[in-house]
Design a protein around this motif. Structure first.
Motif, PDB file in Angstrom:
ATOM      1  N   LEU A  58     -89.006 -59.935 -16.757  1.00 55.21           N
ATOM      2  CA  LEU A  58     -88.067 -60.419 -17.571  1.00 55.21           C
ATOM      3  C   LEU A  58     -86.687 -60.166 -17.039  1.00 55.21           C
ATOM      4  CD1 LEU A  58     -89.125 -59.326 -21.192  1.00 55.21           C
ATOM      5  CD2 LEU A  58     -88.889 -61.758 -20.294  1.00 55.21           C
ATOM      6  N   GLY A  59     -85.826 -61.044 -16.938  1.00 53.71           N
ATOM      7  CA  GLY A  59     -84.443 -60.948 -16.472  1.00 53.71           C
ATOM      8  C   GLY A  59     -84.416 -61.049 -15.001  1.00 53.71           C
TER       9      GLY A  59
ATOM     10  N   ASP B  95     -85.656 -62.801  -6.619  1.00 48.64           N
ATOM     11  CA  ASP B  95     -85.532 -61.123  -6.459  1.00 48.64           C
ATOM     12  C   ASP B  95     -86.858 -60.406  -6.301  1.00 48.64           C
ATOM     13  OD1 ASP B  95     -82.939 -61.884  -7.715  1.00 48.64           O
ATOM     14  OD2 ASP B  95     -83.423 -61.550  -9.698  1.00 48.64           O
ATOM     15  N   SER B  96     -86.678 -59.145  -5.871  1.00 48.21           N
ATOM     16  CA  SER B  96     -87.579 -58.209  -5.681  1.00 48.21           C
ATOM     17  C   SER B  96     -87.181 -56.922  -6.537  1.00 48.21           C
ATOM     18  CB  SER B  96     -87.861 -57.827  -4.225  1.00 48.21           C
ATOM     19  OG  SER B  96     -88.340 -59.152  -3.541  1.00 48.21           O
ATOM     20  N   LYS B  97     -88.135 -56.207  -6.918  1.00 46.96           N
ATOM     21  CA  LYS B  97     -87.876 -55.002  -7.393  1.00 46.96           C
ATOM     22  C   LYS B  97     -89.250 -53.994  -7.451  1.00 46.96           C
ATOM     23  CE  LYS B  97     -86.675 -55.935 -11.737  1.00 46.96           C
ATOM     24  NZ  LYS B  97     -86.560 -55.684 -13.086  1.00 46.96           N
ATOM     25  N   THR B  98     -88.976 -52.742  -7.262  1.00 47.61           N
ATOM     26  CA  THR B  98     -90.030 -51.917  -7.428  1.00 47.61           C
ATOM     27  C   THR B  98     -89.595 -51.120  -8.862  1.00 47.61           C
ATOM     28  OG1 THR B  98     -90.089 -51.300  -5.215  1.00 47.61           O
ATOM     29  CG2 THR B  98     -91.166 -49.589  -6.515  1.00 47.61           C
ATOM     30  N   VAL B  99     -90.914 -51.092  -9.538  1.00 52.68           N
ATOM     31  CA  VAL B  99     -90.853 -50.221 -10.956  1.00 52.68           C
ATOM     32  C   VAL B  99     -91.976 -49.263 -11.156  1.00 52.68           C
ATOM     33  CG1 VAL B  99     -89.828 -52.359 -12.023  1.00 52.68           C
ATOM     34  CG2 VAL B  99     -92.330 -52.163 -12.014  1.00 52.68           C
ATOM     35  N   GLU B 100     -91.748 -48.416 -11.859  1.00 48.65           N
ATOM     36  CA  GLU B 100     -92.733 -47.227 -12.331  1.00 48.65           C
ATOM     37  C   GLU B 100     -93.410 -47.530 -13.634  1.00 48.65           C
ATOM     38  OE1 GLU B 100     -92.115 -43.347 -11.162  1.00 48.65           O
ATOM     39  OE2 GLU B 100     -91.042 -43.957  -9.208  1.00 48.65           O
TER      40      GLU B 100
END
Length: 143
Positions: free
Chosen positions: A51-52, A57-62
């Motif tokens: 979301l958002g 876009d790229s991201k790393t999430v835990e």
């Protein structure tokens, strides 16, 4: 440029790993994963992470276990008398089976222990109780 919001169908590339770095799934070399935000078809933490985001876009999430596949439930691990197995099935540790339920539904289980008297079946999701890390790239949004 638009951002991913509830109701959008999104296409993402991802790599999922455990806390020790072991990769358990990836879309690398495959078609991106497609799903509709808000329909509950994907784990909650993954959906929240997308979301958002904007395409590119790229991201790393835990993602903690409770926002992923949930905590392990001890009641989903049962010992079954070996005599309840059909004669054409030789139970082995690590074997996956589908078990019929009284209501007609089916449940996937993993054999975790075999003895002369019993077989232990675990109906928890293999990733239950585990915190997960995802590298996510939003490829496209269909509004």
């Amino acid at each position: 440029m638009s951002v991913a919001k509830i109701g959008d169908t999104v296409h993402v590339h991802y790599t999922g790993s455990l806390s020790d770095g072991t990769v358990f799934d990836s879309s690398e070399g495959r078609t991106p994963l497609s799903f509709s935000l808000g329909d509950g078809g994907i784990i909650a933490g993954f959906e929240q992470a997308v979301l958002g985001m904007q395409p590119g876009d790229s991201k790393t999430v835990e993602i903690i276990a409770s926002e992923a596949y949930g905590d392990r439930v001890d009641d989903l691990v049962i010992k079954v008398p070996r005599g309840q197995f059909p004669p054409d099935i030789t139970p082995e540790v690590g074997q996956n089976l589908i078990v019929g339920q009284p209501d007609g539904s089916e449940m996937p289980v993993l054999i975790t222990e075999v003895s002369l008297e019993s077989v232990t079946l675990d109906a928890n999701h293999p990733l239950a109780g585990k915190d997960l890390t995802f590298q996510i790239e939003l490829v496209a949004i269909e509004e």
